[in-house]
Write an enzyme that holds these catalytic residues in place. Structure first.
Site, PDB file in Angstrom:
ATOM      1  N   ILE A  67       0.846  -1.203  -0.034  1.00  0.00           N
ATOM      2  CA  ILE A  67      -0.173   0.314   0.015  1.00  0.00           C
ATOM      3  C   ILE A  67       0.855   1.283   0.054  1.00  0.00           C
ATOM      4  O   ILE A  67       1.547   1.382   0.965  1.00  0.00           O
ATOM      5  CB  ILE A  67      -0.785  -0.065   1.012  1.00  0.00           C
ATOM      6  CG1 ILE A  67      -1.978  -1.088   1.214  1.00  0.00           C
ATOM      7  CG2 ILE A  67      -1.681   1.314   1.319  1.00  0.00           C
ATOM      8  CD1 ILE A  67      -2.652  -1.334   2.414  1.00  0.00           C
ATOM      9  N   CYS A  68       0.576   1.958  -0.808  1.00  0.00           N
ATOM     10  CA  CYS A  68       1.513   3.494  -1.087  1.00  0.00           C
ATOM     11  C   CYS A  68       2.887   2.956  -1.245  1.00  0.00           C
ATOM     12  O   CYS A  68       3.436   2.508  -2.045  1.00  0.00           O
ATOM     13  CB  CYS A  68       1.035   4.141   0.013  1.00  0.00           C
ATOM     14  SG  CYS A  68       1.432   6.040  -0.371  1.00  0.00           S
ATOM     15  N   LEU A  69       3.766   3.419  -0.211  1.00  0.00           N
ATOM     16  CA  LEU A  69       5.054   3.439  -0.036  1.00  0.00           C
ATOM     17  C   LEU A  69       5.353   1.734  -0.268  1.00  0.00           C
ATOM     18  O   LEU A  69       6.490   1.274  -0.751  1.00  0.00           O
ATOM     19  CB  LEU A  69       5.854   3.695   1.172  1.00  0.00           C
ATOM     20  CG  LEU A  69       7.224   3.544   1.329  1.00  0.00           C
ATOM     21  CD1 LEU A  69       8.069   4.218   0.413  1.00  0.00           C
ATOM     22  CD2 LEU A  69       7.721   3.844   2.779  1.00  0.00           C
TER      23      LEU A  69
END
Length: 93
Positions: A67-69
């Site tokens: 998720i994201c990073l």
């Protein structure tokens, strides 16, 4: 119905000496997991450990969600280990 059991792992512990108690516990938790989620984060703290967990998920064929990073680090891991770009990194850190 299924009950989700979450085992929290500090990514910094994955970067340590594998014979160290915290590092061994962290790696054992990954080995026992049915899937691995690498969440978002800020800064570079623990990023190499997160990349190590992404590589572990890929090589051990464990389900993975970044998720994201976490997804950004999955791309970095793939660039390093599948494409051979050993110096792949993010401009963010």
């Amino acid at each position: 119905n299924r009950k989700l059991e979450i085992s929290w792992v500090l990514s910094e512990d994955l970067q340590g000496n594998p014979s160290d108690g915290n590092s061994k516990k962290a790696w054992d938790a990954l080995k026992d997991a049915d899937g691995i989620l690498v969440p978002g984060g800020f800064g570079d703290r623990g990023t190499e450990g997160k990349i190590m967990s992404v590589e572990f998920a890929r090589t051990q064929k464990k389900p993975f969600l970044g998720i994201c990073l976490g997804m950004q680090l999955a791309v970095i891991e793939a660039a390093r280990n599948l494409l051979g770009w050993k110096d792949a990194k993010s401009e963010e850190f």
